[in-house]
Write an enzyme that holds these catalytic residues in place. Structure first.
Site, PDB file in Angstrom:
ATOM      1  NE  ARG A 164     -70.547  78.373 -31.571  1.00 18.00           N
ATOM      2  CZ  ARG A 164     -71.633  78.218 -32.339  1.00 18.00           C
ATOM      3  NH1 ARG A 164     -72.661  77.501 -31.894  1.00 18.00           N
ATOM      4  NH2 ARG A 164     -71.681  78.746 -33.545  1.00 18.00           N
ATOM      5  CB  SER A 244     -66.596  83.087 -33.399  1.00 14.19           C
ATOM      6  OG  SER A 244     -67.253  82.866 -34.612  1.00 14.19           O
ATOM      7  CD  GLU A 340     -67.227  80.164 -30.470  1.00 12.17           C
ATOM      8  OE1 GLU A 340     -68.051  81.036 -30.836  1.00 12.17           O
ATOM      9  OE2 GLU A 340     -66.793  79.286 -31.235  1.00 12.17           O
TER      10      GLU A 340
HETATM   11  C1  FAD Z   1     -61.692  78.836 -38.916  1.00  7.65           C
HETATM   12  C2  FAD Z   1     -62.470  78.312 -37.746  1.00  7.65           C
HETATM   13  C3  FAD Z   1     -63.848  78.200 -37.836  1.00  7.65           C
HETATM   14  C4  FAD Z   1     -64.597  77.707 -36.755  1.00  7.65           C
HETATM   15  N1  FAD Z   1     -65.944  77.597 -36.901  1.00  7.65           N
HETATM   16  C5  FAD Z   1     -66.692  77.106 -35.878  1.00  7.65           C
HETATM   17  C6  FAD Z   1     -68.100  76.985 -36.007  1.00  7.65           C
HETATM   18  O1  FAD Z   1     -68.687  77.250 -37.052  1.00  7.65           O
HETATM   19  N2  FAD Z   1     -68.799  76.515 -34.949  1.00  7.65           N
HETATM   20  C7  FAD Z   1     -68.189  76.168 -33.780  1.00  7.65           C
HETATM   21  O2  FAD Z   1     -68.899  75.746 -32.854  1.00  7.65           O
HETATM   22  N3  FAD Z   1     -66.851  76.272 -33.629  1.00  7.65           N
HETATM   23  C8  FAD Z   1     -66.091  76.719 -34.638  1.00  7.65           C
HETATM   24  N4  FAD Z   1     -64.733  76.852 -34.494  1.00  7.65           N
HETATM   25  C9  FAD Z   1     -64.104  76.497 -33.217  1.00  7.65           C
HETATM   26  C10 FAD Z   1     -63.530  75.067 -33.171  1.00  7.65           C
HETATM   27  O3  FAD Z   1     -63.377  74.541 -34.445  1.00  7.65           O
HETATM   28  C11 FAD Z   1     -64.402  74.130 -32.344  1.00  7.65           C
HETATM   29  O4  FAD Z   1     -64.596  74.632 -31.059  1.00  7.65           O
HETATM   30  C12 FAD Z   1     -63.803  72.725 -32.242  1.00  7.65           C
HETATM   31  O5  FAD Z   1     -64.727  71.852 -31.644  1.00  7.65           O
HETATM   32  C13 FAD Z   1     -62.507  72.689 -31.446  1.00  7.65           C
HETATM   33  O6  FAD Z   1     -61.957  71.396 -31.608  1.00  7.65           O
HETATM   34  P1  FAD Z   1     -60.451  71.093 -31.301  1.00  7.65           P
HETATM   35  O7  FAD Z   1     -60.294  69.618 -31.410  1.00  7.65           O
HETATM   36  O8  FAD Z   1     -59.574  71.913 -32.139  1.00  7.65           O
HETATM   37  O9  FAD Z   1     -60.365  71.516 -29.765  1.00  7.65           O
HETATM   38  P2  FAD Z   1     -59.147  72.220 -29.016  1.00  7.65           P
HETATM   39  O10 FAD Z   1     -59.008  73.617 -29.500  1.00  7.65           O
HETATM   40  O11 FAD Z   1     -57.937  71.362 -29.062  1.00  7.65           O
HETATM   41  O12 FAD Z   1     -59.707  72.225 -27.522  1.00  7.65           O
HETATM   42  C14 FAD Z   1     -60.813  73.036 -27.181  1.00  7.65           C
HETATM   43  C15 FAD Z   1     -61.191  72.736 -25.713  1.00  7.65           C
HETATM   44  O13 FAD Z   1     -61.695  71.407 -25.612  1.00  7.65           O
HETATM   45  C16 FAD Z   1     -60.892  70.621 -24.730  1.00  7.65           C
HETATM   46  N5  FAD Z   1     -60.781  69.285 -25.343  1.00  7.65           N
HETATM   47  C17 FAD Z   1     -60.478  69.010 -26.625  1.00  7.65           C
HETATM   48  N6  FAD Z   1     -60.538  67.697 -26.840  1.00  7.65           N
HETATM   49  C18 FAD Z   1     -60.882  67.108 -25.674  1.00  7.65           C
HETATM   50  C19 FAD Z   1     -61.096  65.760 -25.251  1.00  7.65           C
HETATM   51  N7  FAD Z   1     -60.985  64.737 -26.091  1.00  7.65           N
HETATM   52  N8  FAD Z   1     -61.432  65.542 -23.957  1.00  7.65           N
HETATM   53  C20 FAD Z   1     -61.558  66.558 -23.085  1.00  7.65           C
HETATM   54  N9  FAD Z   1     -61.367  67.850 -23.416  1.00  7.65           N
HETATM   55  C21 FAD Z   1     -61.035  68.130 -24.698  1.00  7.65           C
HETATM   56  C22 FAD Z   1     -59.560  71.331 -24.630  1.00  7.65           C
HETATM   57  O14 FAD Z   1     -58.934  71.048 -23.397  1.00  7.65           O
HETATM   58  C23 FAD Z   1     -59.993  72.791 -24.761  1.00  7.65           C
HETATM   59  O15 FAD Z   1     -60.451  73.284 -23.523  1.00  7.65           O
HETATM   60  C24 FAD Z   1     -63.945  77.321 -35.564  1.00  7.65           C
HETATM   61  C25 FAD Z   1     -62.554  77.431 -35.468  1.00  7.65           C
HETATM   62  C26 FAD Z   1     -61.815  77.904 -36.560  1.00  7.65           C
HETATM   63  C27 FAD Z   1     -60.329  77.976 -36.463  1.00  7.65           C
END
Ligand code: FAD
Length: 344
Positions: A164, A244, A340
């Site tokens: 992670r 998480s 996380e």
């Molecule tokens: C129900 C649920 C289940 C989940 N299960 C998992 C799992 O099984 N495994 C896992 O690893 N994660 C899991 N996650 C966490 C999450 O889905 C991941 O971390 C996902 O990759 C976040 O993507 P996002 O586009 O929503 O990022 P955001 O929440 O919008 O951003 C997260 C971070 O990344 C940065 N960021 C986003 N996009 C960019 C970009 N294009 N360029 C530069 N920086 C950027 C943001 O600034 C921020 O710091 C889960 C979340 C939820 C709600």
């Protein structure tokens, strides 16, 4: 390209928290980001790149510029007889990319089915589930340095991927907008492509049996994982959460010996670097947090690791609740939990 002022972020974070961005712009191409950089006010403001908002905790209004990544497109960049490089725009929905690959019989992403969020965030924390992580198929990413506008490519060796974790959470935190990510996948349609399905983790094999799958396929594995996730994890559309909240801590052998002497039933996973991983959810549950409600927030009734917004919570309230969890795990087990979730 529209510049919005005082934009509500409620619909843009899966905790469903009320917060505003001083400025908010959706960017649909790297060129649009260049244009935004030329906007006089932009460079002077604090910036935040937003994906699907599924891994952030907004602790208040964002007094700066939120750039919502909406860069689309999924293409085959190159292929050999057995492999394919698939490039996806950072604004594509992660699960849509997984399904796109599954439909074409490109193997490697199926265990990451249904992880919320967009493609651009997948390398940030090296998303992982059911024995597979982004880094396993990651080929390269394209990014734009926010301050200089310089285009940069990062190969796997540049990203310092860990559990992670990546360089984008540390040394390069907040410095780049990731515009596209490429993955090296296996063409299962090729008779020469050997492929190992990863079904050993969690309930994957059991679920495939329940589904009466005789011949494994990417589609079957993806569907099994979707079933497990739907049954296990709270849907943010129904109850605000970011998955998480904490990472699973890795502790030293000595710490583990002390822990297991006091708690013989401690679940544990020895790591290749000699440390031992302990599930954060178990530690939290032992401290009595599972299902506990405090004001508008709490720990989910079935998943101690998932902190939820029961409606009307503030980011501060959730942060304080998570700090209380950390404190009690530290006091009882001497183990430090790290979030996380990205606290903004
Ligand atoms: C129900 C649920 C289940 C989940 N299960 C998992 C799992 O099984 N495994 C896992 O690893 N994660 C899991 N996650 C966490 C999450 O889905 C991941 O971390 C996902 O990759 C976040 O993507 P996002 O586009 O929503 O990022 P955001 O929440 O919008 O951003 C997260 C971070 O990344 C940065 N960021 C986003 N996009 C960019 C970009 N294009 N360029 C530069 N920086 C950027 C943001 O600034 C921020 O710091 C889960 C979340 C939820 C709600």
């Amino acid at each position: 390209m529209k510049i919005k002022l005082r934009k509500s972020l409620k619909a843009f974070n899966t905790f469903g928290l009320e917060a505003t961005a001083k400025y908010f712009t959706e960017v649909h191409s790297p060129g649009e980001f260049d244009a935004l950089r030329e906007e006089g006010r932009f460079l002077a403001e604090k910036k935040f790149i937003l994906g699907g908002g599924s891994n952030i905790l907004l602790t208040g209004d964002f007094n700066g510029w939120v750039v919502k990544n909406a860069i689309p497109g999924i293409t085959v960049a190159s292929e050999t007889e057995t492999e394919v490089i698939v490039t996806a725009g950072a604004g594509e929905v992660w699960h849509d990319l997984v399904l796109w690959c599954v439909e074409r019989n490109y193997g490697g992403l199926e265990n990451l089915s249904l992880i919320p969020g967009l493609v651009g965030a997948s390398p940030i924390q090296n998303i992982g589930a059911y024995g597979v992580e982004t880094k396993d198929t990651f080929h390269e990413l394209e990014a734009i340095e926010i301050d200089s506008g310089t285009r940069v490519k990062f190969g796997r060796g540049d990203c310092a991927f860990g559990y992670r974790d990546s360089v984008f959470k540390h040394r390069l935190k907040g410095r780049f907008l990731i515009s596209a990510v490429s993955f090296r996948l296996v063409k299962l349609s090729s008779p020469k492509a050997g492929y190992h399905y990863q079904t050993e983790y969690g309930d994957v094999r059991k679920t495939l049996e329940t589904m009466q799958v005789r011949d494994l396929s990417l589609k079957a594995v993806s569907e099994a994982i979707c079933r497990i996730r739907r049954a296990k994890l709270p849907d943010p559309k129904e109850i605000g959460n970011a998955g998480s909240f904490f990472k699973n801590p890795s502790i030293s052998q000595d710490q583990y010996k002390t822990l297991v002497a006091a708690y013989p039933k401690t679940p544990h996973y020895p790591q290749t670097d000699g440390t031992v991983k302990v599930p954060a959810g178990w530690l939290i549950e032992q401290c009595g947090w599972k299902g506990r409600i405090s004001g508008h927030t709490g720990c989910h009734k079935d998943q101690a690791l998932v902190v939820v917004n029961y409606g009307g919570a503030t980011g501060q309230e959730i942060l304080e609740f998570s700090e209380a969890i950390r404190r009690s795990v530290r006091e009882r087990f001497g183990i430090e939990l790290s979030p996380e979730v990205n606290v903004v």
